[in-house]
Design a protein around this motif. Structure first.
Motif, mmCIF file in Angstrom:
data_model
loop_
_atom_site.group_PDB
_atom_site.id
_atom_site.type_symbol
_atom_site.label_atom_id
_atom_site.label_comp_id
_atom_site.label_asym_id
_atom_site.label_seq_id
_atom_site.Cartn_x
_atom_site.Cartn_y
_atom_site.Cartn_z
ATOM 1 N N GLN A 1 0.828 -1.208 0.000
ATOM 2 C CA GLN A 1 0.000 0.000 0.000
ATOM 3 C C GLN A 1 0.860 1.256 0.000
ATOM 4 N N LYS A 2 1.939 1.266 0.808
ATOM 5 C CA LYS A 2 2.848 2.418 0.845
ATOM 6 C C LYS A 2 3.449 2.691 -0.528
ATOM 7 N N MET A 3 3.726 1.610 -1.262
ATOM 8 C CA MET A 3 4.349 1.750 -2.582
ATOM 9 C C MET A 3 3.312 2.018 -3.672
ATOM 10 N N ASN B 1 2.213 -5.740 -13.824
ATOM 11 C CA ASN B 1 3.639 -6.056 -13.756
ATOM 12 C C ASN B 1 4.345 -4.876 -13.099
ATOM 13 N N ILE B 2 5.354 -5.182 -12.309
ATOM 14 C CA ILE B 2 6.093 -4.106 -11.664
ATOM 15 C C ILE B 2 7.477 -3.993 -12.300
ATOM 16 N N THR B 3 8.033 -2.815 -12.218
ATOM 17 C CA THR B 3 9.342 -2.570 -12.813
ATOM 18 C C THR B 3 10.423 -3.198 -11.931
ATOM 19 N N ASP B 4 11.613 -3.330 -12.491
ATOM 20 C CA ASP B 4 12.742 -3.843 -11.719
ATOM 21 C C ASP B 4 13.048 -2.912 -10.538
ATOM 22 N N PHE B 5 12.877 -1.602 -10.758
ATOM 23 C CA PHE B 5 13.108 -0.643 -9.681
ATOM 24 C C PHE B 5 12.117 -0.876 -8.541
ATOM 25 N N GLN B 6 10.828 -1.045 -8.881
ATOM 26 C CA GLN B 6 9.808 -1.290 -7.858
ATOM 27 C C GLN B 6 10.081 -2.593 -7.120
ATOM 28 N N LYS B 7 10.495 -3.604 -7.872
ATOM 29 C CA LYS B 7 10.789 -4.895 -7.244
ATOM 30 C C LYS B 7 11.976 -4.758 -6.286
ATOM 31 N N GLY B 8 12.988 -3.985 -6.694
ATOM 32 C CA GLY B 8 14.140 -3.736 -5.825
ATOM 33 C C GLY B 8 13.742 -2.977 -4.576
ATOM 34 N N GLN B 9 12.863 -1.998 -4.745
ATOM 35 C CA GLN B 9 12.375 -1.218 -3.610
ATOM 36 C C GLN B 9 11.571 -2.114 -2.659
ATOM 37 N N LEU C 1 10.900 -5.024 2.406
ATOM 38 C CA LEU C 1 10.538 -6.254 3.112
ATOM 39 C C LEU C 1 11.708 -6.817 3.909
ATOM 40 N N LYS C 2 12.916 -6.567 3.421
ATOM 41 C CA LYS C 2 14.110 -7.071 4.120
ATOM 42 C C LYS C 2 14.210 -6.488 5.528
ATOM 43 N N ARG C 3 13.728 -5.266 5.719
ATOM 44 C CA ARG C 3 13.736 -4.644 7.050
ATOM 45 C C ARG C 3 12.924 -5.446 8.054
ATOM 46 N N PHE C 4 11.972 -6.227 7.551
ATOM 47 C CA PHE C 4 11.116 -7.036 8.417
ATOM 48 C C PHE C 4 11.510 -8.511 8.411
ATOM 49 N N GLY C 5 12.683 -8.802 7.838
ATOM 50 C CA GLY C 5 13.164 -10.176 7.817
ATOM 51 C C GLY C 5 12.551 -11.018 6.709
ATOM 52 N N LEU C 6 11.910 -10.382 5.738
ATOM 53 C CA LEU C 6 11.307 -11.094 4.620
ATOM 54 C C LEU C 6 12.191 -10.933 3.388
#
Length: 186
Positions: free
Chosen positions: A22-24, A41-49, A54-59
């Motif tokens: 939702q934030k994105m 479909n999402i861009t490579d930039f969006q996928k990287g973001q 998600l990594k901040r939450f251990g995902l």
């Protein structure tokens, strides 16, 4: 577009993923254990973001097909043991195979190669975590728990519980200490 997420094993994880999407400003169709279905479909930039957020939450976002398969297997088992009111009446191997649409031998070999334990061992670990949870809730007797989780007897449950935890279920229950493990660590 389907995106696979590692370590997404609880309802709390699903909430976190939904909030980040939702934030994105990404519109999702479904967020389930281990998967996100996005409308566009999402861009490579969006996928990287998304990966970074998600990594901040251990995902962790998954790209490797074998790792994706492992997460699918884990999600089916976790859903089956922790979030279903009743375990399936069929063999677990048949259930997992039917849910994922693959031959069980293929699934079992892949799981064992990547995780270093068998699917059956993973199921047992999850069942023991569920037993711990049910013991701490103190709503069901050991006999009711063994029936609910499809153990052949209370004695079988007790033996397996002691083998995994080093404690008897009754002693564990007396401790009244919340010893929940993280599902992510199984």
């Amino acid at each position: 577009m389907l995106i696979y997420v590692k370590y997404m094993v609880s309802l709390r994880c699903k909430m976190v993923v939904k909030q980040e999407l939702q934030k994105m400003g990404l519109n999702y169709v479904n967020v389930d254990l281990g998967t996100i279905e996005i409308l566009e479909n999402i861009t490579d930039f969006q996928k990287g973001q998304l990966r970074t957020n998600l990594k901040r939450f251990g995902l962790e976002l998954l790209d490797d097909k074998r790792k994706i398969m492992i997460e699918k297997i884990k999600a089916v088992i976790i859903e089956m043991v922790h979030y279903s009111d009743e375990l399936p009446k069929v063999n677990y191997s048949n259930y997992i195979s039917e849910k994922l649409g693959y031959d069980y031998t293929y699934l079992a070999n892949t799981f064992c190669e990547v995780k270093g334990i068998t699917i059956q061992q993973f199921i047992i670990l999850n069942k023991i975590e569920r037993v711990k949870e049910l013991l701490l809730y103190d709503e069901l007797s050991l006999k009711e728990i063994s029936y609910k989780l499809h153990y052949s007897s209370v004695s079988h449950l007790s033996h397996q519980f002691k083998k995994i935890t080093g404690l008897t279920p009754s002693y564990y229950k007396k401790l009244k200490v919340k010893r929940f493990g993280n599902l992510e660590d199984l």
